[in-house]
Design a protein around this motif. Structure first.
Motif, mmCIF file in Angstrom:
data_model
loop_
_atom_site.group_PDB
_atom_site.id
_atom_site.type_symbol
_atom_site.label_atom_id
_atom_site.label_comp_id
_atom_site.label_asym_id
_atom_site.label_seq_id
_atom_site.Cartn_x
_atom_site.Cartn_y
_atom_site.Cartn_z
ATOM 1 N N VAL A 209 0.827 -1.209 0.000
ATOM 2 C CA VAL A 209 0.000 0.000 0.000
ATOM 3 C C VAL A 209 0.860 1.258 0.000
ATOM 4 N N ASN A 210 1.983 1.199 0.683
ATOM 5 C CA ASN A 210 2.865 2.366 0.679
ATOM 6 C C ASN A 210 3.487 2.607 -0.682
ATOM 7 N N VAL B 12 0.862 4.172 -2.951
ATOM 8 C CA VAL B 12 0.726 5.611 -2.703
ATOM 9 C C VAL B 12 1.926 6.379 -3.259
ATOM 10 N N GLN C 45 -5.864 -0.324 3.042
ATOM 11 C CA GLN C 45 -5.230 -1.566 3.470
ATOM 12 C C GLN C 45 -6.326 -2.489 3.998
ATOM 13 N N ARG D 146 -1.133 8.602 5.920
ATOM 14 C CA ARG D 146 -0.751 8.929 4.526
ATOM 15 C C ARG D 146 -1.945 8.782 3.596
ATOM 16 N N PRO E 295 -6.512 4.246 4.849
ATOM 17 C CA PRO E 295 -7.158 3.654 6.019
ATOM 18 C C PRO E 295 -6.705 2.208 6.176
#
Lengths: 471, 123
Positions: free
Chosen positions: A333-334, A337, A362, B111, B114
């Motif tokens: 997920v990071n 992004v 997430q 960031r 969720p």
């Protein structure tokens, strides 16, 4: 010493005995050429659709799978760089559909050498030259170019290649490059060779792809001999790594295509700056998205998004829909992004509105925190047992996934486009869910050397009834 | 996290039946510029839980004059559509949490992401 020619001079000096040469190549004349494009195998028709849509011409699909050909006029050349379904582009110099190779290797290679001086190079080289100008224009990214930015014209360029990038293996034998003796391959040669026009010495290499079992020669030998003759003819300098012109020699059984590359590097990874172990190439993502025909305001979920390649491609290219990218993994997920931010920043730098219709969550895909029947399309790259381990084995995971996806997907109108290499497991899981999913179409593709299927499913009209609590 | 996404998210804690809509506690909110597409907005509206959207906008202090009930003929009301566009796509929660209205369980937002993962005993 040897005579040195710049590109402009060279075109004028071509022998006029070349068969289909149009000598009217003062820049300004519009000529028609054939462009070849390599596309992910299995998505040739998708690419042809996109070409029809964006360029307005009919593309021909080559028997050599993974290639399409189409005509274009030089005034429309920039359009080829708007294509999202193509990996690499080249301009065709000449095509032979039934090339009769000689019996012996010696004779065959001799003939290839002789071929070099008879080919109709002019038009292709003119296109290569114009394409070079196009690429320079697109290269401006440091704020200097504040002129109107074309929102769709992003992604082609080398800036996002990370050092982790791996080139996906080709279907056929690995291409053999040739650029002369090792002594001749020094790359530190000074570029400038002033000959009045300020034109520099042209550096080139030949890349040969060969497939078929009736050839008496190897791709290495063909590249070497053909390349030698090309060098002799044009007096270009051979250079394996820092070449201006890449000449392509593609041999597939009796089909021989000679071309000049228009793309420096594959357009595979155009959106992704933060790679993960199994990041899908953008052209494949685009193909999958086209398959599900996203409509305005469609809500599109990728419940196992990895680094977000698929939803990001969608948010850019099919931006009238909304994408939710989700994964259970922190890093994934990071990275997603990060990739989104990277694109948004690039857009902001160009002066466009940077916001993209995409969000990241997430979650656990077997227990999605999403309202029942609220999603229009589910699109994802399902875990391959061999490429990525998962906590549950596929034969446990697939039925749970498919059930949860069926719950959130809108009955009647909903769709799913799922890529998986575990075709057996997938088919079995689907066969048990006849009340919820129906197979509509399957595209067979090649992903990182593995044979996989892209399944287009329709969500049936049955409303969701929770028979079993999904664990 | 955009409010369009929030409109679809629900609590899935075991045993919870009234897990929607999730309450928003935001500590950092950002407003982006996203290209306005009236067709996108007008076709999205029927897919939304309108009251949940208004409530969420209220919680973030960005409700402005969004009506509690849908106006008639909103498809052609560009001013209205622009307001909805803003609240759906341009307002983002970067930091904070979402709270299950029934169990009180909090899901952190960091960031803009969720984290809806449940512990083993909650699943």
């Amino acid at each position: 010493g040897p005579l040195i020619f710049g590109a402009a001079q060279m075109i004028e000096l071509l022998p006029s005995s070349s068969p289909s040469t149009e000598i009217g190549t003062t820049s300004g004349d519009i000529i028609t050429v054939t462009i070849g494009a390599t596309v992910p195998t299995g998505f040739e028709h998708t690419a042809a659709e996109e070409i029809k849509e964006k360029i307005g011409v009919d593309a021909r699909i080559s028997k050599d799978r993974g290639r399409v050909f189409f005509p274009i006029t030089t005034d429309k050349l920039f359009q080829v760089h708007l294509l999202r379904s193509v990996d690499n582009l080249f301009v065709v110099v000449e095509e032979y559909h039934h090339y009769q190779f000689k019996e012996s290797k010696e004779e065959t290679l001799m003939e290839l050498q002789q071929l070099a001086s008879t080919l109709p190079w002019t038009n292709a080289l003119e296109v290569w030259k114009q394409n070079g100008t196009l690429k320079k224009k697109k290269g401006h990214r440091r704020g200097g170019n504040t002129a109107k930015s074309k929102p769709n014209c992003e992604g082609v360029g080398g800036s996002m290649a990370s050092t982790e990038q791996q080139e996906l293996p080709q279907e056929n034998s690995a291409p053999e490059g040739w650029a002369g003796d090792t002594q001749a391959m020094e790359t530190s040669t000074q570029d400038s060779d002033e000959t009045g026009h300020g034109s520099k010495l042209i550096k080139f290499r030949v890349t040969c792809n060969r497939a078929g079992d009736k050839h008496s020669f190897s791709s290495n030998e063909a590249a070497r001999d053909f390349g030698g003759a090309v060098q002799e003819f044009f007096q270009w300098k051979a250079d394996m790594t820092k070449f201006d012109i890449e000449v392509l020699l593609n041999i597939h059984n009796e089909e021989v295509v000679i071309g000049i590359a228009l793309t420096e590097e594959s357009l595979h990874r155009r959106n992704i700056s933060h790679f993960g172990p199994t990041t899908l190439r953008s052209t494949l993502c685009y193909g999958m998205l086209r398959l599900c025909k996203p409509q305005a305001s469609d809500i599109i979920l990728d419940p196992m998004c990895g680094t977000g390649a698929i939803p990001l491609e969608g948010a850019i290219e099919f931006n009238h829909s909304f994408y939710v990218a989700g994964d259970n993994n922190d890093m994934a997920v990071n990275r997603t992004v990060n990739n989104i931010c990277h694109i948004q920043k690039r857009r902001a730098d160009k002066g466009s509105m940077s916001g993209l219709p995409i969000d990241t969550v997430q979650w656990d895909l077997c227990s999605l925190p999403i309202r029942t029947s609220s999603v229009d399309i589910i699109i994802t790259d399902m875990p391959f047992g061999k490429r990525m381990g998962s906590r549950k084995k596929n034969w446990d995971l697939y039925p749970s996934c498919l059930r949860e996806m069926a719950r959130v997907c809108r009955p009647g109108s909903g769709k799913a486009v799922l890529l998986t290499q575990d075709k057996k497991c997938f088919s079995k899981a689907i066969s048990r869910m006849g009340g919820l999913w129906r197979k509509q179409h399957t595209v067979w593709v090649n992903v990182g050397g593995l044979h996989a299927g892209v399944y287009l499913l329709k969500r049936t009209g049955s409303y969701w009834r929770c028979f079993n609590k999904c664990k | 996290m955009k409010l369009l996404t929030h409109n679809m998210l629900t609590s899935h804690v075991k045993g919870v039946t009234k897990g929607y809509p999730l309450l928003i506690k935001a500590t950092e909110v950002k407003v982006n510029e996203v290209e306005f597409n009236p067709q996108f907005v007008s076709r999205m509206i029927p897919k939304l839980e309108w009251s949940a959207l208004v409530q969420a906008a209220e919680e973030l202090g960005h409700r402005q004059d969004l009506p509690g009930e849908l106006v008639a003929d909103y498809e052609t009301n560009e001013e209205f559509l622009k307001k909805v566009h803003r609240i759906l796509l341009e307002v983002e929660v970067l930091e904070g949490c979402l709270q299950c209205p029934e169990s009180g369980r909090e899901f952190p937002i960091s960031r803009g992401i969720p984290n809806m993962l449940l512990n083993e005993d909650e699943a």
